[in-house]
Design an enzyme around this catalytic site. Structure first.
Site, PDB file in Angstrom:
ATOM      1  CD  GLU A 196      -8.881   3.996   1.981  1.00 37.80           C
ATOM      2  OE1 GLU A 196      -8.884   2.902   1.394  1.00 37.80           O
ATOM      3  OE2 GLU A 196      -8.212   4.212   3.009  1.00 37.80           O
ATOM      4  CD  GLU A 222     -10.369   3.683   7.133  1.00 39.04           C
ATOM      5  OE1 GLU A 222     -11.301   4.176   6.481  1.00 39.04           O
ATOM      6  OE2 GLU A 222      -9.771   2.656   6.801  1.00 39.04           O
TER       7      GLU A 222
HETATM    8  C1  GAL Z   1      -8.865   1.241   4.544  1.00 33.10           C
HETATM    9  C2  GAL Z   1     -10.338   1.157   4.158  1.00 33.10           C
HETATM   10  C3  GAL Z   1     -11.135   0.370   5.170  1.00 33.10           C
HETATM   11  C4  GAL Z   1     -10.406  -0.895   5.513  1.00 33.10           C
HETATM   12  C5  GAL Z   1      -9.060  -0.544   6.065  1.00 33.10           C
HETATM   13  C6  GAL Z   1      -8.261  -1.710   6.558  1.00 33.10           C
HETATM   14  O1  GAL Z   1      -8.076   1.541   3.467  1.00 33.10           O
HETATM   15  O2  GAL Z   1     -10.884   2.429   4.056  1.00 33.10           O
HETATM   16  O3  GAL Z   1     -12.409   0.077   4.650  1.00 33.10           O
HETATM   17  O4  GAL Z   1     -10.312  -1.654   4.358  1.00 33.10           O
HETATM   18  O5  GAL Z   1      -8.327   0.072   5.036  1.00 33.10           O
HETATM   19  O6  GAL Z   1      -6.985  -1.281   6.983  1.00 33.10           O
END
Ligand code: GAL
Length: 831
Positions: free
Chosen positions: A442, A518
């Site tokens: 991100e 993710e």
């Molecule tokens: C994402 C990020 C992670 C964590 C996660 C929590 O956007 O890549 O590091 O912060 O959100 O939902």
């Protein structure tokens, strides 16, 4: 693309390895190379100290510590530690607010010094000495005898320093390391100090340098695998010498299966290339993690100059448009989790037994892949993934040029990004577990001018150092990343939390496949159930907990089932990496602003490593080899008599019937529906609570009753029950047993709301190391031998001494019968 066969090996030089206190931990085969782990006799102080690098400095008043060491994990917790007043743009926040537990509320900021005597027993004329740091948090400056011998800014990377010219042969050498952690440098708990291992390597001046081999398997079929081994050599002045390299490959049973001998010629430069053939290769996969090793002996005439071992595996993979990912010819999807590096109550201090326990739990869940968010992992994790069978996405950065946090990696990016990528790839490119590299998570540059160009530059660096693996990045700004040519440049486009846009993204991108890099970010607290039961985003409760009905997520994230629907429907989606396998210190969303929350709620397992209900939802889907039948919630709800108390069942059986005190609540079957949850869970939403029991009877596809599960209403706390993850520990001073303490009623039911304070005493061949209860709001210190149970449970960690013998853990608590557990530490315990 990436359709050739790869095998990887880890270039760990292993000929003789000792701790500098003198104990040999690997047998000396030859004197050509020695490796020492610098674990003991370190002195540590917090704060900057003038002259601490000088050999004459008196450090007697400093604390004596063992490395790996995390100076901040001992607390105390305080919401003012790294209090960040920020607007988190990734979380779609509109204004800056104080975030008290964002980095864990632990005292990691500031400078710290480590010093130790550095005996180099085999050093002398014609020898070289190198220090290898697996990671030092952060901004490390390394001094030997007062002379700076090396520095590395990024706290997660491995680096080495040649200390030959700073050493006094046979003399009194002093090693000093200065570390410094800034405020507002991280989005999670980074840890502090020499939190990973430090190695001392002593070689001849003709030797194979650190990470000096690169092994690939360019062709694999049922009859043979071709193995290509490139080995660098270093010589005084790097002048050519007609050296000879004898390499033998051994299989997992230690049998020699291939050998070759090569003489370096003037046209080769300083690198050998050897090509070997392994007949009828055994292929590496998560299900069959078979390893080979190449041992290379370097000779000048008849003199053995060095010996170097490169473990590797033989496996091939492909990423193909429309089809997705295949390993050894079999199409499969990544059943992955993202994990941060901390080990809960141990903090960032690495420990192999703690990592192994995490992998054992993940394996049982059916997980086959890990993304090392958002940084380079400990080398021990990579080796365990080779041995136990996990595929790795090794990630490098959480930001590039455009900052996410004021003092994050962006300050180093221009100067360090290439060096950091090169070390990452060189250290881990021989490992079969490593399947892809990630250049970022991100990163705000995905939408900034020139972001696509930076992505290309970083990807090219990785390809230059390892053409055998694809490069990915996790993107959250899907439109900007597509427009910016960022997503299309990557070998694999990874999207974070975008299942509803996979079809559209795939249409707009050239690759023909994409990854759920993710996913989910569902939040829950183990043992906590909130009513009414409903889907919710950013839901907050006065007790700072989240509900374990697994229906609560963040504005940007989803429940697991929403991702499952798309994973199942779209063959070109390569799989998913769930945020996260384990809760971690810091980022207590949705309570980022509400102290005392200071650890995450995202984990499938809590900070103590105890499975939350969600564990069984993933297990039912991922572990196809074992039955899963799990009921929630617990059934001890005094005061809820007659009130609606939904019951969910996570199972890989297609249907089940629920009974409350023997009365059927009907049979449910998973199936097509517009509600993702009803496709993956069995849910009885109208059940009225009555004390007694809930029971499910599961039916197989043929309609036969095949399994049952029952949860009973618990009575008063009566006794403590102890369950250890292992009872035979290695007497190596490092091994750990994780002992779950449960507060039970007289019948052996878990008391699901018990909060008894339990106290721990270890006698014999070990010591109490830490305890955690998984409560993200608990300010009790992990290293104190007492803690309150959270929803009836906690986990104590006991560390083996280096003496073999019995060890005993006694756990006591007010109002409950105590319990004692006997463990054994032994030399040569099989692991
Ligand atoms: C994402 C990020 C992670 C964590 C996660 C929590 O956007 O890549 O590091 O912060 O959100 O939902």
């Amino acid at each position: 693309m990436f359709s050739s066969s790869f095998y990887r090996c880890r270039a760990l030089p292993i000929v003789a390895a000792l701790t500098l206190s003198g104990s040999l931990y690997q047998s000396a085969v030859a004197q050509a190379r020695r490796e020492y782990l610098l674990t003991t006799n370190w002195k540590f102080t917090k704060g900057d100290v003038p002259n601490a690098a000088q050999p004459t400095y008196k450090d007697a008043s400093w604390q004596t510590v063992q490395v790996p060491h995390d100076w901040a994990i001992y607390g105390p917790f305080d919401g003012n530690n790294d209090l960040q007043t920020v607007k988190i743009e990734q979380n779609q926040e509109q204004k800056a607010t104080p975030k008290s537990g964002r980095t864990g509320g632990l005292p990691f900021i500031g400078t710290g010094w480590y010093r130790r005597q550095l005996d180099v027993p085999d050093f002398g004329p014609g020898k070289r000495a190198v220090l290898l740091f697996d990671g030092a948090m952060s901004d490390a400056h390394v001094f030997v005898n007062g002379k700076e011998v090396g520095a590395w800014a990024y706290g997660y990377n491995s680096f080495s320093c040649d200390i030959t010219d700073a050493l006094q042969a046979g003399g009194n050498n002093v090693l000093a390391v200065r570390l410094r952690n800034q405020a507002e440098a991280s989005r999670w708990y980074p840890g502090a100090g020499l939190y990973r291992n430090v190695h001392l390597l002593v070689t001849d001046d003709v030797h194979i340098p650190v990470w000096g081999t690169y092994l690939t398997t360019p062709e694999i079929n049922a009859n043979f695998a071709k193995v290509k081994l490139r080995t660098q050599v270093a010589t005084p002045g790097n002048t050519f010498q007609p050296l000879r390299l004898e390499t033998e490959i051994r299989d997992a049973a230690g049998q020699v299966v291939a050998t070759t001998s090569t003489t370096l010629t003037a046209t080769d430069g300083q690198e050998f290339e050897q090509n070997l053939v392994v007949k009828t290769p055994q292929l590496w996969s998560p299900e069959t993690p078979v390893l080979y090793s190449a041992t290379s002996k370097l000779y000048a005439g008849n003199e053995l100059k060095d010996e170097y071992r490169t473990p590797f595996g033989i496996r091939s993979f492909k990423f193909e448009a429309g089809k997705g990912f295949s390993l050894n010819g079999q199409v499969r999807k990544f059943k992955g989790v993202c994990n941060h590096h901390d080990l809960g109550p141990l903090g960032a201090a690495v420990n192999t037994a703690a990592l192994r326990r995490q992998l054992v739990l993940l394996k049982d869940m059916g997980c086959d892949a890990i993304r090392t968010t958002h940084n380079m992992p400990a080398p021990e994790l990579v080796t365990l993934c080779d041995e136990m069978g996990f595929m790795l996405m090794v990630e490098s950065f959480d930001e590039w040029k455009t900052p996410k946090v004021k003092n994050g990696y962006s300050q180093y990016f221009d100067q360090w990004s290439e060096k950091d990528l090169v070390n990452m790839v060189h250290r881990d490119r021989n490992h079969p577990s490593v399947i892809m590299w990630s250049i970022g998570n991100e990163v705000p540059d995905q939408g900034a001018p020139g972001g696509g160009k930076i992505a290309k530059r970083l990807q090219d660096i990785v390809h230059r150092e390892d053409p055998s693996r694809p490069v990915t990045a996790g993107m959250d700004q899907i439109d900007a990343a597509i427009k910016n040519n960022f997503a299309s440049v990557l070998d694999i486009a990874g999207f974070n939390y975008k299942p509803h846009r996979y079809e559209e993204a795939n249409d707009k991108l050239p690759q023909g496949f994409l990854l759920g890099s993710e996913t989910a970010s569902t939040v829950s607290s183990r043992g906590v159930y909130k009513f009414p039961v409903e889907l919710a985003k950013q839901k907050k409760y006065p007790d700072n907990q989240s509900s374990s009905y697994d229906l609560e997520a963040c504005v940007w994230s989803q429940t697991p089932d929403e991702e499952f629907v798309k994973q199942d429907a779209l063959p070109y989606v390569l799989g998913e990496f769930v945020w996260t396998g384990f809760d971690y210190l810091g980022e207590p969303t949705p309570y980022d602003e509400v102290w005392p929350s200071h650890s995450s709620y995202f984990g499938i397992m809590d900070l103590a490593g105890l499975p939350k209900d969600r564990y069984y939802l993933y297990r039912a889907r991922w572990n196809t080899a074992a039955p899963t039948l799990h009921l929630l919630p617990h059934w001890t709800w005094p005061g809820r008599e007659g009130q609606t108390t939904p019951v969910f069942c996570y199972t890989n059986y297609p249907s089940a019937e629920l009974f409350v005190n023997g009365v059927s609540q009907g049979r449910k079957t998973k199936g097509p529906s517009d509600k993702p949850q009803t496709q993956y869970r069995l849910m009885w939403n109208e059940v009225k609570y009555q004390p007694g029991s809930i029971k499910v009877v599961a039916y197989d596809a043929q309609g036969k009753a095949v399994a049952e599960e029952e949860v009973r209403t618990a009575g008063k706390p009566h006794h403590i029950k102890l369950v250890a993850d292992q009872t035979h520990l290695a007497a190596d001073g490092q091994d750990l047993a994780y002992v779950t303490a449960r507060v039970e009623d007289a019948q052996g039911n878990l008391c699901p709301d018990a909060t008894n304070e339990l106290a721990f005493k270890v006698t014999g061949a070990g010591r109490f190391r830490a305890v955690a209860n998984g409560d993200a709001t608990s300010l009790e210190l992990f290293h104190q031998p007492r803690m309150h149970a959270f929803h009836g449970q906690l986990v104590a960690t006991v560390q083996a001494s280096d003496k073999a013998g019995p060890l005993e853990l006694k756990v006591t608590g007010k109002g409950v019968k105590p319990a004692t557990l006997r463990l054994i530490t032994e030399k040569n315990a099989a692991k």
